[in-house]
Design a protein around this motif. Structure first.
Motif, PDB file in Angstrom:
ATOM      1  N   PRO A  65       6.813   0.472  -1.088  1.00  0.00           N
ATOM      2  CA  PRO A  65       5.365   0.528  -1.270  1.00  0.00           C
ATOM      3  C   PRO A  65       4.899   1.959  -0.981  1.00  0.00           C
ATOM      4  CG  PRO A  65       5.971  -1.338   0.122  1.00  0.00           C
ATOM      5  CD  PRO A  65       7.211  -0.502  -0.073  1.00  0.00           C
ATOM      6  N   VAL A  66       3.882   2.398  -1.681  1.00  0.00           N
ATOM      7  CA  VAL A  66       3.426   3.783  -1.567  1.00  0.00           C
ATOM      8  C   VAL A  66       3.078   4.139  -0.122  1.00  0.00           C
ATOM      9  CG1 VAL A  66       1.616   5.393  -2.278  1.00  0.00           C
ATOM     10  CG2 VAL A  66       2.680   3.896  -3.959  1.00  0.00           C
ATOM     11  N   TYR A  67       2.438   3.237   0.610  1.00  0.00           N
ATOM     12  CA  TYR A  67       2.074   3.565   1.990  1.00  0.00           C
ATOM     13  C   TYR A  67       3.304   3.823   2.852  1.00  0.00           C
ATOM     14  CZ  TYR A  67       2.991  -1.344   3.148  1.00  0.00           C
ATOM     15  OH  TYR A  67       3.582  -2.568   3.326  1.00  0.00           O
ATOM     16  N   GLU A  68       4.418   3.164   2.566  1.00  0.00           N
ATOM     17  CA  GLU A  68       5.644   3.427   3.322  1.00  0.00           C
ATOM     18  C   GLU A  68       6.224   4.793   2.955  1.00  0.00           C
ATOM     19  OE1 GLU A  68       8.672   0.424   3.617  1.00  0.00           O
ATOM     20  OE2 GLU A  68       7.165  -1.162   3.663  1.00  0.00           O
TER      21      GLU A  68
ATOM     22  N   LEU B  68       4.534   7.318   1.897  1.00  0.00           N
ATOM     23  CA  LEU B  68       3.637   8.311   2.485  1.00  0.00           C
ATOM     24  C   LEU B  68       3.872   8.474   3.980  1.00  0.00           C
ATOM     25  CD1 LEU B  68       0.330   7.566   0.573  1.00  0.00           C
ATOM     26  CD2 LEU B  68       1.603   9.730   0.565  1.00  0.00           C
ATOM     27  N   SER B  69       4.169   7.396   4.670  1.00  0.00           N
ATOM     28  CA  SER B  69       4.400   7.517   6.109  1.00  0.00           C
ATOM     29  C   SER B  69       5.623   8.369   6.397  1.00  0.00           C
ATOM     30  CB  SER B  69       4.506   6.144   6.770  1.00  0.00           C
ATOM     31  OG  SER B  69       5.705   5.507   6.410  1.00  0.00           O
ATOM     32  N   ASP B  70       6.516   8.476   5.422  1.00  0.00           N
ATOM     33  CA  ASP B  70       7.707   9.308   5.569  1.00  0.00           C
ATOM     34  C   ASP B  70       7.435  10.775   5.271  1.00  0.00           C
ATOM     35  OD1 ASP B  70      10.520   9.717   6.006  1.00  0.00           O
ATOM     36  OD2 ASP B  70      10.778   9.796   3.828  1.00  0.00           O
ATOM     37  N   VAL B  71       6.518  11.067   4.359  1.00  0.00           N
ATOM     38  CA  VAL B  71       6.318  12.457   3.922  1.00  0.00           C
ATOM     39  C   VAL B  71       5.061  13.114   4.478  1.00  0.00           C
ATOM     40  CG1 VAL B  71       7.686  12.199   1.818  1.00  0.00           C
ATOM     41  CG2 VAL B  71       5.228  11.780   1.731  1.00  0.00           C
ATOM     42  N   LEU B  72       4.078  12.334   4.946  1.00  0.00           N
ATOM     43  CA  LEU B  72       2.852  12.893   5.523  1.00  0.00           C
ATOM     44  C   LEU B  72       3.139  13.311   6.961  1.00  0.00           C
ATOM     45  CD1 LEU B  72      -0.216  13.442   5.281  1.00  0.00           C
ATOM     46  CD2 LEU B  72      -0.584  11.079   6.048  1.00  0.00           C
ATOM     47  N   VAL B  73       3.024  14.606   7.236  1.00  0.00           N
ATOM     48  CA  VAL B  73       3.408  15.117   8.559  1.00  0.00           C
ATOM     49  C   VAL B  73       2.275  15.818   9.306  1.00  0.00           C
ATOM     50  CG1 VAL B  73       5.850  15.281   7.959  1.00  0.00           C
ATOM     51  CG2 VAL B  73       4.354  17.260   7.607  1.00  0.00           C
ATOM     52  N   GLY B  74       1.108  15.920   8.688  1.00  0.00           N
ATOM     53  CA  GLY B  74      -0.008  16.566   9.369  1.00  0.00           C
ATOM     54  C   GLY B  74      -1.244  16.586   8.497  1.00  0.00           C
ATOM     55  N   TRP B  75      -2.339  17.057   9.099  1.00  0.00           N
ATOM     56  CA  TRP B  75      -3.588  17.219   8.348  1.00  0.00           C
ATOM     57  C   TRP B  75      -4.561  18.075   9.129  1.00  0.00           C
ATOM     58  CZ3 TRP B  75      -3.362  11.468   9.179  1.00  0.00           C
ATOM     59  CH2 TRP B  75      -3.957  11.085  10.370  1.00  0.00           C
TER      60      TRP B  75
ATOM     61  N   VAL C 226      -4.377   6.185  -2.445  1.00  0.00           N
ATOM     62  CA  VAL C 226      -4.412   6.735  -3.809  1.00  0.00           C
ATOM     63  C   VAL C 226      -4.579   8.250  -3.771  1.00  0.00           C
ATOM     64  CG1 VAL C 226      -5.743   6.807  -5.968  1.00  0.00           C
ATOM     65  CG2 VAL C 226      -5.259   4.608  -4.854  1.00  0.00           C
ATOM     66  N   GLY C 227      -5.525   8.752  -2.978  1.00  0.00           N
ATOM     67  CA  GLY C 227      -5.750  10.190  -2.892  1.00  0.00           C
ATOM     68  C   GLY C 227      -4.561  10.934  -2.323  1.00  0.00           C
ATOM     69  N   LEU C 228      -3.945  10.389  -1.283  1.00  0.00           N
ATOM     70  CA  LEU C 228      -2.782  11.020  -0.663  1.00  0.00           C
ATOM     71  C   LEU C 228      -1.591  11.054  -1.615  1.00  0.00           C
ATOM     72  CD1 LEU C 228      -3.114   9.457   2.864  1.00  0.00           C
ATOM     73  CD2 LEU C 228      -2.955  11.928   2.422  1.00  0.00           C
ATOM     74  N   TRP C 229      -1.309   9.936  -2.275  1.00  0.00           N
ATOM     75  CA  TRP C 229      -0.149   9.880  -3.170  1.00  0.00           C
ATOM     76  C   TRP C 229      -0.336  10.829  -4.347  1.00  0.00           C
ATOM     77  CZ3 TRP C 229       4.601   8.837  -2.532  1.00  0.00           C
ATOM     78  CH2 TRP C 229       5.454   8.508  -3.580  1.00  0.00           C
ATOM     79  N   ASP C 230      -1.527  10.855  -4.896  1.00  0.00           N
ATOM     80  CA  ASP C 230      -1.834  11.775  -5.994  1.00  0.00           C
ATOM     81  C   ASP C 230      -1.606  13.221  -5.550  1.00  0.00           C
ATOM     82  OD1 ASP C 230      -2.748  12.212  -8.658  1.00  0.00           O
ATOM     83  OD2 ASP C 230      -4.760  12.664  -7.911  1.00  0.00           O
ATOM     84  N   ALA C 231      -2.130  13.573  -4.369  1.00  0.00           N
ATOM     85  CA  ALA C 231      -1.978  14.941  -3.857  1.00  0.00           C
ATOM     86  C   ALA C 231      -0.515  15.270  -3.592  1.00  0.00           C
ATOM     87  CB  ALA C 231      -2.797  15.109  -2.575  1.00  0.00           C
ATOM     88  N   PHE C 232       0.227  14.320  -3.031  1.00  0.00           N
ATOM     89  CA  PHE C 232       1.643  14.559  -2.764  1.00  0.00           C
ATOM     90  C   PHE C 232       2.422  14.786  -4.055  1.00  0.00           C
ATOM     91  CE2 PHE C 232       5.961  12.840  -2.596  1.00  0.00           C
ATOM     92  CZ  PHE C 232       6.533  13.785  -1.756  1.00  0.00           C
ATOM     93  N   LEU C 233       2.237  13.928  -5.041  1.00  0.00           N
ATOM     94  CA  LEU C 233       2.992  14.057  -6.293  1.00  0.00           C
ATOM     95  C   LEU C 233       2.676  15.367  -6.999  1.00  0.00           C
ATOM     96  CD1 LEU C 233       2.840  10.434  -7.727  1.00  0.00           C
ATOM     97  CD2 LEU C 233       4.782  11.573  -6.614  1.00  0.00           C
ATOM     98  N   ILE C 234       1.420  15.725  -7.038  1.00  0.00           N
ATOM     99  CA  ILE C 234       1.040  16.988  -7.684  1.00  0.00           C
ATOM    100  C   ILE C 234       1.577  18.173  -6.892  1.00  0.00           C
ATOM    101  CG2 ILE C 234      -0.920  18.480  -8.258  1.00  0.00           C
ATOM    102  CD1 ILE C 234      -2.434  15.842  -8.945  1.00  0.00           C
ATOM    103  N   GLY C 235       1.410  18.145  -5.572  1.00  0.00           N
ATOM    104  CA  GLY C 235       1.883  19.248  -4.745  1.00  0.00           C
ATOM    105  C   GLY C 235       3.389  19.379  -4.743  1.00  0.00           C
TER     106      GLY C 235
END
Length: 112
Positions: A54-57, A59-66, A95-104
């Protein structure tokens, strides 16, 4: 500027979250903050995507800060696993986080 083969293990990117508001006219609200993600190589990206998480899982692996993510009083929230998990409970944020991650991570510019 020359391209550098070795990169920082993370990158930052603006995240735009669009969600329904409470206005009488039904307008959507847009919010932004800066997210820091782990920079994945092609093989790592393919492995992540092939795991079919699932996308939230994912993201929990790749989101490291903000930075710029605030609470209801306007105070900046530090990055913690608890706040990360709370953010990943919000569908519009996912949705916003996954979009930003894929583009970045891919370097692709999104077309409207």
């Amino acid at each position: 500027m020359s391209y550098v083969l070795s990169k920082n293990p993370t990158f930052t990117v603006a995240v735009k979250i669009v969600e329904p508001g409470n206005a009488v006219d039904g307008q959507f609200e847009e919010h932004e903050f800066i997210a820091e993600f782990r920079r994945l190589k092609r093989d790592e990206t393919m492995t992540l995507l092939s795991r079919n998480l699932p996308v939230y899982e994912a993201l929990s692996d790749v989101l490291v800060g903000w930075s710029g993510l605030k609470d209801e009083r306007g105070s900046e929230l530090p990055f913690t696993p608890e706040y990360r998990d709370a953010l990943l409970q919000i569908p519009h944020a996912i949705v916003g986080l996954w979009d930003a991650f894929l583009i970045g991570n891919s370097g692709a510019a999104r077309k409207n």
